[in-house]
Structure formats: C-alpha cells, structure tokens
Design a protein around this motif. Structure first.
Motif, PDB file in Angstrom:
ATOM      1  N   TRP A   1      24.394  69.390  45.407  1.00 41.77           N
ATOM      2  CA  TRP A   1      24.701  67.966  45.540  1.00 41.77           C
ATOM      3  C   TRP A   1      25.503  67.539  44.316  1.00 41.77           C
ATOM      4  O   TRP A   1      25.063  67.715  43.193  1.00 41.77           O
ATOM      5  CB  TRP A   1      23.425  67.136  45.652  1.00 41.77           C
ATOM      6  CG  TRP A   1      22.739  67.277  46.973  1.00 41.77           C
ATOM      7  CD1 TRP A   1      21.619  67.996  47.247  1.00 41.77           C
ATOM      8  CD2 TRP A   1      23.146  66.675  48.195  1.00 41.77           C
ATOM      9  NE1 TRP A   1      21.290  67.887  48.570  1.00 41.77           N
ATOM     10  CE2 TRP A   1      22.212  67.074  49.192  1.00 41.77           C
ATOM     11  CE3 TRP A   1      24.201  65.847  48.572  1.00 41.77           C
ATOM     12  CZ2 TRP A   1      22.310  66.677  50.517  1.00 41.77           C
ATOM     13  CZ3 TRP A   1      24.294  65.441  49.895  1.00 41.77           C
ATOM     14  CH2 TRP A   1      23.358  65.847  50.855  1.00 41.77           C
TER      15      TRP A   1
ATOM     16  N   GLU B   1      26.420  59.192  51.349  1.00 41.95           N
ATOM     17  CA  GLU B   1      27.318  60.349  51.451  1.00 41.95           C
ATOM     18  C   GLU B   1      28.683  59.949  52.028  1.00 41.95           C
ATOM     19  O   GLU B   1      29.427  60.816  52.515  1.00 41.95           O
ATOM     20  CB  GLU B   1      26.676  61.437  52.309  1.00 41.95           C
ATOM     21  CG  GLU B   1      25.337  61.942  51.769  1.00 41.95           C
ATOM     22  CD  GLU B   1      24.727  63.022  52.646  1.00 41.95           C
ATOM     23  OE1 GLU B   1      25.497  63.838  53.189  1.00 41.95           O
ATOM     24  OE2 GLU B   1      23.495  63.040  52.805  1.00 41.95           O
TER      25      GLU B   1
ATOM     26  N   LYS C   1      27.614  66.921  49.404  1.00 40.95           N
ATOM     27  CA  LYS C   1      27.190  68.319  49.359  1.00 40.95           C
ATOM     28  C   LYS C   1      28.430  69.218  49.423  1.00 40.95           C
ATOM     29  O   LYS C   1      29.215  69.153  50.369  1.00 40.95           O
ATOM     30  CB  LYS C   1      26.262  68.640  50.526  1.00 40.95           C
ATOM     31  CG  LYS C   1      25.721  70.073  50.492  1.00 40.95           C
ATOM     32  CD  LYS C   1      24.836  70.372  51.689  1.00 40.95           C
ATOM     33  CE  LYS C   1      23.470  69.762  51.518  1.00 40.95           C
ATOM     34  NZ  LYS C   1      22.527  70.218  52.591  1.00 40.95           N
TER      35      LYS C   1
ATOM     36  N   GLN D   1      17.287  68.770  45.446  1.00 38.05           N
ATOM     37  CA  GLN D   1      17.261  67.619  44.534  1.00 38.05           C
ATOM     38  C   GLN D   1      18.175  66.486  45.006  1.00 38.05           C
ATOM     39  O   GLN D   1      18.740  65.766  44.186  1.00 38.05           O
ATOM     40  CB  GLN D   1      17.672  68.053  43.124  1.00 38.05           C
ATOM     41  CG  GLN D   1      16.682  68.994  42.466  1.00 38.05           C
ATOM     42  CD  GLN D   1      17.138  69.422  41.090  1.00 38.05           C
ATOM     43  OE1 GLN D   1      18.280  69.867  40.915  1.00 38.05           O
ATOM     44  NE2 GLN D   1      16.256  69.278  40.112  1.00 38.05           N
ATOM     45  N   ARG D   2      18.256  66.290  46.290  1.00 36.82           N
ATOM     46  CA  ARG D   2      19.125  65.227  46.806  1.00 36.82           C
ATOM     47  C   ARG D   2      18.693  63.850  46.318  1.00 36.82           C
ATOM     48  O   ARG D   2      19.520  62.992  45.976  1.00 36.82           O
ATOM     49  CB  ARG D   2      19.137  65.250  48.337  1.00 36.82           C
ATOM     50  CG  ARG D   2      20.075  64.206  48.944  1.00 36.82           C
ATOM     51  CD  ARG D   2      19.890  64.086  50.444  1.00 36.82           C
ATOM     52  NE  ARG D   2      20.841  63.139  51.013  1.00 36.82           N
ATOM     53  CZ  ARG D   2      20.716  61.815  50.970  1.00 36.82           C
ATOM     54  NH1 ARG D   2      19.654  61.267  50.351  1.00 36.82           N
ATOM     55  NH2 ARG D   2      21.623  61.021  51.522  1.00 36.82           N
TER      56      ARG D   2
ATOM     57  N   ALA E   1      20.910  61.038  44.354  1.00 40.89           N
ATOM     58  CA  ALA E   1      21.127  59.677  44.848  1.00 40.89           C
ATOM     59  C   ALA E   1      20.752  58.650  43.789  1.00 40.89           C
ATOM     60  O   ALA E   1      21.411  57.607  43.659  1.00 40.89           O
ATOM     61  CB  ALA E   1      20.319  59.459  46.128  1.00 40.89           C
TER      62      ALA E   1
ATOM     63  N   ILE F   1      27.329  60.564  46.559  1.00 45.51           N
ATOM     64  CA  ILE F   1      26.897  61.959  46.470  1.00 45.51           C
ATOM     65  C   ILE F   1      27.556  62.728  47.625  1.00 45.51           C
ATOM     66  O   ILE F   1      27.878  62.148  48.679  1.00 45.51           O
ATOM     67  CB  ILE F   1      25.357  62.090  46.526  1.00 45.51           C
ATOM     68  CG1 ILE F   1      24.810  61.537  47.839  1.00 45.51           C
ATOM     69  CG2 ILE F   1      24.714  61.414  45.327  1.00 45.51           C
ATOM     70  CD1 ILE F   1      23.316  61.779  48.035  1.00 45.51           C
TER      71      ILE F   1
ATOM     72  N   ALA G   1      20.165  71.979  46.008  1.00 44.73           N
ATOM     73  CA  ALA G   1      20.006  71.436  47.353  1.00 44.73           C
ATOM     74  C   ALA G   1      18.704  70.640  47.528  1.00 44.73           C
ATOM     75  O   ALA G   1      18.705  69.584  48.186  1.00 44.73           O
ATOM     76  CB  ALA G   1      20.096  72.562  48.378  1.00 44.73           C
TER      77      ALA G   1
END
Length: 237
Positions: free
Chosen positions: A189, A139, A179, A156-157, A161, A177, A154
C-alpha cells in the motif's frame, strides 16, 4: 366461796399483767414494723418511675382502688418514628418554599439552538474527523502523476489510510492510498499525493512541506524535505 373469789382475783391479775406485757412489746416492735412498709413503698415508687421512663416495658404499676386511670405512655419506637416524620415534613416544606439557585442564561441556552435534538454519544459525534473521506474514495485515482511518500505491507491498509487522512487534515487534499506491486512482485500500500499536472506539482510539493512532523510516522517530514519535482514526481501510464 372465799376460795373461788381468790382464784377469780388471781386470774384477773394474770390477765392484766399479760395484757401489759403485750402492750409493752407492741410499743417496742411498732417502729420496726412501720419502717419496713415505708422502705418497700420507696422502692415501689422508684420502680414505677423507671417503668414510666421506658414506656412501661416492665408493666404498668398497680393503681389504687378508686383512683382515676392514668394515660398510657407511648412506646419508645413510636416516639422515634414520630420525630422522623416531623423532620421529613419540615425538610420537604423548606425545600419547596425556599428560593432555588438561579439558572444562568448561558446554561439555559445550551442545547436549545437548532431544531434537531442531539443523539446520545460523544459531543460532535456526527461531525467527521479532519481529513476523513468516504471509504470508497480512499483508493480514488486522481491523476497519473504523484509523489510516493510512504509504503506499508498488504495487511497494513488501515495504517496507510490513517497516514493519508493525516496529510489531508494538514492541507494536502489529493493524498490517497493505492495498491502497487514492487519489483519483487509483492503488493504494498502506497501513500501518495496526486498532482493534476506537472506544472501544478510544485504547488503540491509546497503543501507537503507545510505538513508538521508526526510521531506516528517520524520519517515522513524528512522524506518530504528531500522531494523534488524533477526527480521524484512519478508517472504511471
């Protein structure tokens, strides 16, 4: 006196005739009597032979008086065990003295290069996967200029990645990535590619267009083909 003499001669004649009869009967019955012991002797010798073949299972035959004792026959189980031990010894001797297969230099040299021994597990387990970076850098904010490529919800982080790792593995080293909130105030994301400066955005776009198509994200190649620096380069103050 003459009467006694006659009686005596009569008795002698009767005794002589009885003796002759017994001798005649003995002569006729003798072959049968002698034939029976012969048959019995034949059966006895056959039984003794069979007993000797099977290691004296049914008992040893009686020895004659005065005869020397014969050596005992070994049991069948001991004979099998002796043969097995003999075969085992021969196999061990042949395996010890026969020449072994030669080891090729290629095989002998494998695993010897390098001082540190390999830990158990898959080959090259210590080598990071292409495009992988530390978790705290996924991030990382590299610039305020970027191309918006993919969006995930949210939860499905991890998938976001993976998509960024795929881009980095194919030459886009500024893929990360982040948010971000949407207009409906729902966080998502975003898989994005940072551009250090606006003039460098064209170079970043060239790298993106060289990324091959992916079955995991089938719309990615199409979306990249539609990007332009003038319309799609986003900026966050």
């Amino acid at each position: 006196m003459s009467k006694r003499g006659k009686d005596l001669f009569y008795l002698l004649e009767q005794r002589e005739s009885g003796t002759r009869r017994s001798e005649a009967l003995g002569a006729t019955e003798a072959p049968e009597a002698t034939s029976r012991p012969a048959a019995a002797g034949t059966r006895g010798s056959l039984t003794a032979t069979v007993r000797q073949w099977f290691g004296g299972v049914g008992g040893r035959p009686a020895r004659k008086r005065g005869a020397r004792p014969e050596p005992g026959t070994a049991p069948f189980g001991l004979i099998v065990a002796a043969v097995g031990l003999l075969a085992l010894g021969v196999g061990f001797t042949l395996g010890r003295f026969l020449p072994r297969a030669e080891t090729t230099p290629d095989l002998a040299s494998r695993g010897t290069e390098g001082a540190a021994p390999r830990r158990p597990g898959p080959l090259d387990a210590d080598k990071p996967a292409p495009g992988a970076i530390a978790a705290e850098k996924e991030e990382e904010i590299l610039s305020n200029l970027f191309f918006d490529l993919l969006r995930f919800s949210a939860p499905q982080r991890a998938e976001a990645a993976q998509a960024a790792t795929f881009l980095r593995a194919n030459g886009v080293d500024t893929a990360r990535i982040r948010k971000l909130p949407t207009k409906s105030k729902v966080d998502v994301w975003v898989v994005l590619t940072y551009a250090p400066t606006r003039p460098a955005a064209s170079e970043v776009l060239t790298k993106l267009r060289a990324v091959p198509a992916s079955r995991a994200w089938p719309t990615l190649a199409t979306d990249i083909g539609r990007l332009s620096v003038e319309k799609d380069l986003m900026q966050i103050e």
